[in-house]
Design a protein around this motif. Structure first.
Motif, PDB file in Angstrom:
ATOM      1  N   HIS A  30       4.377  -0.180  22.163  1.00 38.41           N
ATOM      2  CA  HIS A  30       3.436   0.233  21.113  1.00 38.41           C
ATOM      3  C   HIS A  30       4.117   1.291  20.240  1.00 38.41           C
ATOM      4  CE1 HIS A  30      -0.280   0.525  19.028  1.00 38.41           C
ATOM      5  NE2 HIS A  30      -0.584   1.746  19.451  1.00 38.41           N
ATOM      6  N   GLU A  31       5.104   0.843  19.487  1.00 39.61           N
ATOM      7  CA  GLU A  31       5.906   1.717  18.627  1.00 39.61           C
ATOM      8  C   GLU A  31       5.906   1.161  17.208  1.00 39.61           C
ATOM      9  OE1 GLU A  31      10.313   3.488  19.135  1.00 39.61           O
ATOM     10  OE2 GLU A  31      10.263   1.376  18.548  1.00 39.61           O
ATOM     11  N   ALA A  32       5.487   1.983  16.251  1.00 42.46           N
ATOM     12  CA  ALA A  32       5.418   1.541  14.849  1.00 42.46           C
ATOM     13  C   ALA A  32       6.711   1.880  14.113  1.00 42.46           C
ATOM     14  CB  ALA A  32       4.237   2.205  14.154  1.00 42.46           C
ATOM     15  N   ARG A  33       7.137   0.983  13.247  1.00 47.57           N
ATOM     16  CA  ARG A  33       8.320   1.267  12.437  1.00 47.57           C
ATOM     17  C   ARG A  33       7.975   2.291  11.347  1.00 47.57           C
ATOM     18  NH1 ARG A  33       8.142  -4.459  10.864  1.00 47.57           N
ATOM     19  NH2 ARG A  33      10.373  -4.611  11.240  1.00 47.57           N
ATOM     20  N   PRO A  34       8.947   3.077  10.917  1.00 44.99           N
ATOM     21  CA  PRO A  34       8.719   4.018   9.820  1.00 44.99           C
ATOM     22  C   PRO A  34       8.683   3.274   8.479  1.00 44.99           C
ATOM     23  CG  PRO A  34      11.006   4.113  10.512  1.00 44.99           C
ATOM     24  CD  PRO A  34      10.312   3.176  11.469  1.00 44.99           C
ATOM     25  N   HIS A  35       8.056   3.884   7.491  1.00 44.67           N
ATOM     26  CA  HIS A  35       7.988   3.294   6.148  1.00 44.67           C
ATOM     27  C   HIS A  35       8.180   4.373   5.097  1.00 44.67           C
ATOM     28  CE1 HIS A  35       6.552  -0.576   7.628  1.00 44.67           C
ATOM     29  NE2 HIS A  35       5.670   0.060   8.374  1.00 44.67           N
ATOM     30  N   SER A  36       8.625   3.947   3.928  1.00 45.42           N
ATOM     31  CA  SER A  36       8.784   4.889   2.820  1.00 45.42           C
ATOM     32  C   SER A  36       7.410   5.317   2.301  1.00 45.42           C
ATOM     33  CB  SER A  36       9.568   4.230   1.678  1.00 45.42           C
ATOM     34  OG  SER A  36       8.790   3.197   1.075  1.00 45.42           O
ATOM     35  N   GLN A  37       7.370   6.427   1.604  1.00 43.53           N
ATOM     36  CA  GLN A  37       6.114   6.909   1.042  1.00 43.53           C
ATOM     37  C   GLN A  37       5.531   5.901   0.059  1.00 43.53           C
ATOM     38  OE1 GLN A  37       5.413   9.445   3.500  1.00 43.53           O
ATOM     39  NE2 GLN A  37       4.074   9.705   1.726  1.00 43.53           N
ATOM     40  N   GLN A  38       6.398   5.211  -0.680  1.00 47.24           N
ATOM     41  CA  GLN A  38       5.913   4.206  -1.630  1.00 47.24           C
ATOM     42  C   GLN A  38       5.222   3.062  -0.898  1.00 47.24           C
ATOM     43  OE1 GLN A  38       8.371   2.936  -4.957  1.00 47.24           O
ATOM     44  NE2 GLN A  38       7.910   0.798  -4.521  1.00 47.24           N
ATOM     45  N   ASP A  39       5.856   2.579   0.175  1.00 51.12           N
ATOM     46  CA  ASP A  39       5.246   1.485   0.942  1.00 51.12           C
ATOM     47  C   ASP A  39       3.917   1.914   1.551  1.00 51.12           C
ATOM     48  OD1 ASP A  39       7.234  -0.335   0.366  1.00 51.12           O
ATOM     49  OD2 ASP A  39       8.382   0.079   2.188  1.00 51.12           O
ATOM     50  N   LEU A  40       3.860   3.142   2.049  1.00 52.62           N
ATOM     51  CA  LEU A  40       2.615   3.625   2.657  1.00 52.62           C
ATOM     52  C   LEU A  40       1.499   3.721   1.622  1.00 52.62           C
ATOM     53  CD1 LEU A  40       3.989   6.391   5.063  1.00 52.62           C
ATOM     54  CD2 LEU A  40       3.186   4.089   5.657  1.00 52.62           C
ATOM     55  N   GLU A  41       1.852   4.081   0.402  1.00 54.01           N
ATOM     56  CA  GLU A  41       0.850   4.124  -0.660  1.00 54.01           C
ATOM     57  C   GLU A  41       0.355   2.718  -0.983  1.00 54.01           C
ATOM     58  OE1 GLU A  41       0.266   5.947  -5.184  1.00 54.01           O
ATOM     59  OE2 GLU A  41       2.066   6.451  -4.013  1.00 54.01           O
ATOM     60  N   ILE A  42       1.272   1.764  -0.993  1.00 54.34           N
ATOM     61  CA  ILE A  42       0.900   0.361  -1.228  1.00 54.34           C
ATOM     62  C   ILE A  42      -0.007  -0.140  -0.100  1.00 54.34           C
ATOM     63  CG2 ILE A  42       1.770  -2.008  -1.390  1.00 54.34           C
ATOM     64  CD1 ILE A  42       4.267  -0.874  -2.760  1.00 54.34           C
ATOM     65  N   TYR A  43       0.339   0.215   1.144  1.00 55.02           N
ATOM     66  CA  TYR A  43      -0.473  -0.213   2.286  1.00 55.02           C
ATOM     67  C   TYR A  43      -1.916   0.254   2.128  1.00 55.02           C
ATOM     68  CZ  TYR A  43       3.786  -1.435   4.944  1.00 55.02           C
ATOM     69  OH  TYR A  43       4.950  -1.994   5.386  1.00 55.02           O
ATOM     70  N   LYS A  44      -2.093   1.483   1.676  1.00 51.39           N
ATOM     71  CA  LYS A  44      -3.450   1.995   1.485  1.00 51.39           C
ATOM     72  C   LYS A  44      -4.206   1.205   0.427  1.00 51.39           C
ATOM     73  CE  LYS A  44      -3.314   6.690   3.279  1.00 51.39           C
ATOM     74  NZ  LYS A  44      -3.693   8.102   3.041  1.00 51.39           N
ATOM     75  N   HIS A  45      -3.500   0.843  -0.648  1.00 50.30           N
ATOM     76  CA  HIS A  45      -4.123   0.002  -1.670  1.00 50.30           C
ATOM     77  C   HIS A  45      -4.577  -1.318  -1.059  1.00 50.30           C
ATOM     78  CE1 HIS A  45      -3.657   1.921  -5.636  1.00 50.30           C
ATOM     79  NE2 HIS A  45      -2.586   2.512  -5.135  1.00 50.30           N
ATOM     80  N   ALA A  46      -3.713  -1.936  -0.245  1.00 54.04           N
ATOM     81  CA  ALA A  46      -4.010  -3.241   0.345  1.00 54.04           C
ATOM     82  C   ALA A  46      -5.197  -3.171   1.294  1.00 54.04           C
ATOM     83  CB  ALA A  46      -2.777  -3.772   1.082  1.00 54.04           C
ATOM     84  N   VAL A  47      -5.223  -2.149   2.158  1.00 57.08           N
ATOM     85  CA  VAL A  47      -6.317  -2.015   3.121  1.00 57.08           C
ATOM     86  C   VAL A  47      -7.622  -1.680   2.408  1.00 57.08           C
ATOM     87  CG1 VAL A  47      -7.176  -0.718   5.111  1.00 57.08           C
ATOM     88  CG2 VAL A  47      -4.760  -1.363   4.992  1.00 57.08           C
ATOM     89  N   ASN A  48      -7.571  -0.790   1.438  1.00 52.98           N
ATOM     90  CA  ASN A  48      -8.776  -0.410   0.700  1.00 52.98           C
ATOM     91  C   ASN A  48      -9.366  -1.598  -0.055  1.00 52.98           C
ATOM     92  OD1 ASN A  48     -10.627   1.722  -0.355  1.00 52.98           O
ATOM     93  ND2 ASN A  48      -9.707   1.114  -2.297  1.00 52.98           N
ATOM     94  N   LEU A  49      -8.497  -2.426  -0.639  1.00 54.19           N
ATOM     95  CA  LEU A  49      -8.964  -3.601  -1.370  1.00 54.19           C
ATOM     96  C   LEU A  49      -9.673  -4.574  -0.436  1.00 54.19           C
ATOM     97  CD1 LEU A  49      -8.939  -4.851  -4.228  1.00 54.19           C
ATOM     98  CD2 LEU A  49      -6.838  -6.041  -3.599  1.00 54.19           C
ATOM     99  N   TRP A  50      -9.130  -4.737   0.775  1.00 50.93           N
ATOM    100  CA  TRP A  50      -9.779  -5.631   1.735  1.00 50.93           C
ATOM    101  C   TRP A  50     -11.105  -5.035   2.220  1.00 50.93           C
ATOM    102  CZ3 TRP A  50      -9.615 -10.500   3.042  1.00 50.93           C
ATOM    103  CH2 TRP A  50     -10.363 -10.911   4.155  1.00 50.93           C
ATOM    104  N   ASN A  51     -11.092  -3.755   2.520  1.00 53.24           N
ATOM    105  CA  ASN A  51     -12.293  -3.113   3.048  1.00 53.24           C
ATOM    106  C   ASN A  51     -13.445  -3.086   2.041  1.00 53.24           C
ATOM    107  OD1 ASN A  51     -11.062  -2.616   5.486  1.00 53.24           O
ATOM    108  ND2 ASN A  51     -10.558  -0.484   5.025  1.00 53.24           N
ATOM    109  N   THR A  52     -13.132  -2.919   0.773  1.00 54.89           N
ATOM    110  CA  THR A  52     -14.189  -2.770  -0.239  1.00 54.89           C
ATOM    111  C   THR A  52     -14.577  -4.079  -0.922  1.00 54.89           C
ATOM    112  OG1 THR A  52     -12.522  -2.209  -1.921  1.00 54.89           O
ATOM    113  CG2 THR A  52     -13.569  -0.376  -0.716  1.00 54.89           C
ATOM    114  N   GLU A  53     -13.594  -4.997  -1.065  1.00 55.71           N
ATOM    115  CA  GLU A  53     -13.860  -6.227  -1.820  1.00 55.71           C
ATOM    116  C   GLU A  53     -13.553  -7.500  -1.046  1.00 55.71           C
ATOM    117  OE1 GLU A  53     -12.207  -6.277  -5.763  1.00 55.71           O
ATOM    118  OE2 GLU A  53     -12.207  -4.073  -5.902  1.00 55.71           O
ATOM    119  N   LYS A  54     -13.040  -7.360   0.178  1.00 58.93           N
ATOM    120  CA  LYS A  54     -12.621  -8.525   0.971  1.00 58.93           C
ATOM    121  C   LYS A  54     -11.663  -9.408   0.164  1.00 58.93           C
ATOM    122  CE  LYS A  54     -14.763  -7.619   4.789  1.00 58.93           C
ATOM    123  NZ  LYS A  54     -14.731  -6.166   4.593  1.00 58.93           N
TER     124      LYS A  54
END
Length: 418
Positions: free
Chosen positions: A281-305
Motif C-alpha cells: 500500500h505505497e503511492a507513487r509521488p506526483h508533481s504539483q501540476q499532476d496533483l492539481e489536475i487530479y483534483k480537477h478530475a475528482v471534483n468533476l466526477w463528484n459534482t457532475e459525474k
C-alpha cells in the motif's frame, strides 16, 4: 472442492489465472514465464500454498514482515515447489529444455489441463496502433502453445487473450484467430470461445477478454464450454478501498500495514481479505501540476459525474503537446460505480489513468488497490528480481494479470463438468 487434476500454466505472468484454478481445486505442475520478476512472484506464491497446506503459514507471515529472507522462505519448502516455476521465453530454442523441466515435475502423472495465453501486446488494438507489429515474434507464440498440446495431450486447455485478437491480421491479411483455431482443430481439439466480462463474475472492473476452451476429441452436438456462474454483488468500488489507510502521493509503504476499518462483505466473499499481513500500500509521488489536475478530475466526477476531458483543464495545466489524442489520460477510479475501467500494464508508467476517488488523498492507486481491482488476495506478494520491492514491476505484473475471480469461476465450472 478438491481435485487431483493437474495443470500446466504457460505465459503465466504473476499467476492470476493459476491462482483461480488452484482455488477451484486444480493442482499446478509447472508455470512457464519469461519475466524474471514475475517468476519470483510465482515462486513465493508456491511457497505460500505449500506452507498453508502444511500448517506452517506463520513462516510466510514472517516473510511478509521482513523477519526472514526470501531464500529462507524458499528453503522451508520442497525444492520441487520452487523448481516448478520455469523462467524461460517459450520459443524454438527453449522448447526442449522446457519440456524436460515439465517432464521432471510431472513424473509418471498425466497432465490434465493446460492454461494460459501468449502476451497480448501484439494483438491488442493499442499495440497495433503503434505499428511495427507484423514482425513481432509474439504473434506466433500460439504455435508453441500448440506444441505443448501435442506433447501432453491434456483433456482440456483454456486459452486467454485480449479482444484485439478477434481482428488482428497477419501480413497476408489473414486473421490470427482463425489460424489459431485451425491449428488447434488440426491437432485434435474441438474448440469453443466466449467474450467474458470480469464485472459479471464479482470483479469490480470492466475487463473483457476472449476465453477459448479446447476439448480433446471431435465435437459433439452438446456444448462443452464451462459457462461460469455469474456473480453481481451489491457493492461498489469504495468497498475495495475504504478499509485501507488513507495516504497522500508518495506516502504509504510496501511493508505490512493495518486496515483502518473492518473489511467489506465483498472483500470477504471475493476471498480478497486475509488475516495475513497486507503489503504494497505505497503511492507513487506526483508533481504539483499532476496533483492539481487530479483534483480537477475528482471534483468533476463528484459534482457532475463527468469524466475530465483534457480541454476542460485551465490553460496553465495543459502542458502535453498531443492535445487531440488520449484526451482522457486523466481518469478517476470512481468509487460509487459497481466496476471501474480496465487496469492494464500501463499503470506501471504513470498513475494518471487511475486516480484515487478521495480528493483529500489526491493521488493515484497503490499496487495493493490495483491488485484488489484484479481480485488478487491481500496475502499475494509481488516480487522483484533483486528481492527489493519495486513498485513499477509490481504494477506491471498486476496490470498484465487475469483477474483471479474470473479464473476461479471458469475453473469451478470446468471442474464441475469434468
Amino acid at each position: 472442492m478438491s481435485s487431483t487434476l493437474k495443470f500446466l500454466d504457460l505465459f503465466a505472468g504473476a499467476g492470476g489465472l493459476s491462482e483461480g484454478f488452484i482455488r477451484a481445486g486444480f493442482k499446478p505442475i509447472a508455470h512457464v514465464e519469461a519475466d524474471a520478476s514475475a517468476c519470483f512472484t510465482l515462486k513465493t506464491r508456491q511457497a505460500f500454498h505449500w506452507l498453508k497446506n502444511n500448517n506452517s503459514i506463520d513462516l510466510y507471515s514472517k516473510y511478509l514482515k521482513n523477519e526472514i529472507t526470501r531464500n529462507e522462505l524458499y528453503s522451508a519448502v520442497p525444492i520441487s515447489e520452487i523448481d516448478s516455476v520455469i523462467n524461460e521465453f517459450i520459443g524454438p530454442d527453449t522448447l526442449d529444455n522446457i519440456f524436460q523441466k515439465v517432464d521432471e515435475q510431472l513424473g509418471k502423472s498425466q497432465l490434465d489441463l493446460i492454461i494460459g495465453g501468449p502476451p497480448c501486446q501484439a494483438y491488442s488494438l493499442i499495440g497495433r496502433a503503434r505499428g511495427n507489429m507484423d514482425d513481432d515474434p509474439r504473434n506466433h507464440l500460439y504455435k508453441y502453445y500448440a506444441e505443448f498440446l501435442k506433447r501432453y495431450k491434456p483433456k482440456y486447455f483454456v486459452f486467454e487473450n485480449v479482444l484485439g485478437l478477434l481482428t488482428a491480421k497477419d501480413p497476408s491479411d489473414e486473421l490470427y484467430f482463425d489460424k489459431m483455431k485451425s491449428l488447434f482443430i488440426e491437432i485434435g481439439y474441438s474448440i469453443e470461445y466466449r467474450v467474458l466480462s470480469a464485472n459479471e463474475y464479482g470483479v469490480m472492473q470492466n475487463r473483457k477478454r476472449i476465453i477459448l476452451v479446447g476439448k480433446r476429441g471431435h465435437r459433439s452436438k452438446k456444448s462443452f464450454y464451462p459457462e461460469p456462474e455469474q456473480w453481481l454483488p451489491q457493492a461498489n468500488v469504495w468497498d475495495l478501498l475504504n478499509d485501507l489507510p488513507q495516504i497522500i502521493a508518495g506516502g504509504g509503504q510496501t511493508t505490512p500495514v493495518e486496515p483502518i476499518t473492518k473489511p467489506s462483505e465483498w472483500l470477504k466473499q471475493a476471498q480478497i481479505y486475509s488475516n495475513l499481513p497486507l503489503t504494497w500500500h505505497e503511492a507513487r509521488p506526483h508533481s504539483q501540476q499532476d496533483l492539481e489536475i487530479y483534483k480537477h478530475a475528482v471534483n468533476l466526477w463528484n459534482t457532475e459525474k463527468r469524466r475530465l476531458h483534457y480541454d476542460d483543464l485551465p490553460e496553465h495545466l495543459k502542458s502535453h503537446k498531443g492535445r487531440n489524442s488520449f484526451v482522457d489520460r486523466f481518469k478517476v477510479v470512481a468509487g460509487d460505480l459497481a466496476a471501474c475501467h480496465t487496469v492494464v500494464a500501463h499503470i506501471s508508467k504513470d498513475g494518471h489513468h487511475y486516480i484515487h476517488p478521495d480528493i483529500e488523498q489526491n493521488r493515484s492507486l497503490t499496487p495493493r488497490e490495483a491488485a484488489r481491482i484484479q481480485s488478487f488476495p491481500d496475502d499475494y506478494y509481488f516480487e522483484n528480481v533483486s528481492g527489493k520491492p519495486a513498485r513499477t514491476s509490481a504494477f506491471k505484473q498486476i496490470g498484465n494479470a487475469v483477474p483471479v475471480l474470473l479464473a476461479q469461476k471458469i475453473a469451478e465450472k470446468l471442474l464441475k463438468d469434468w
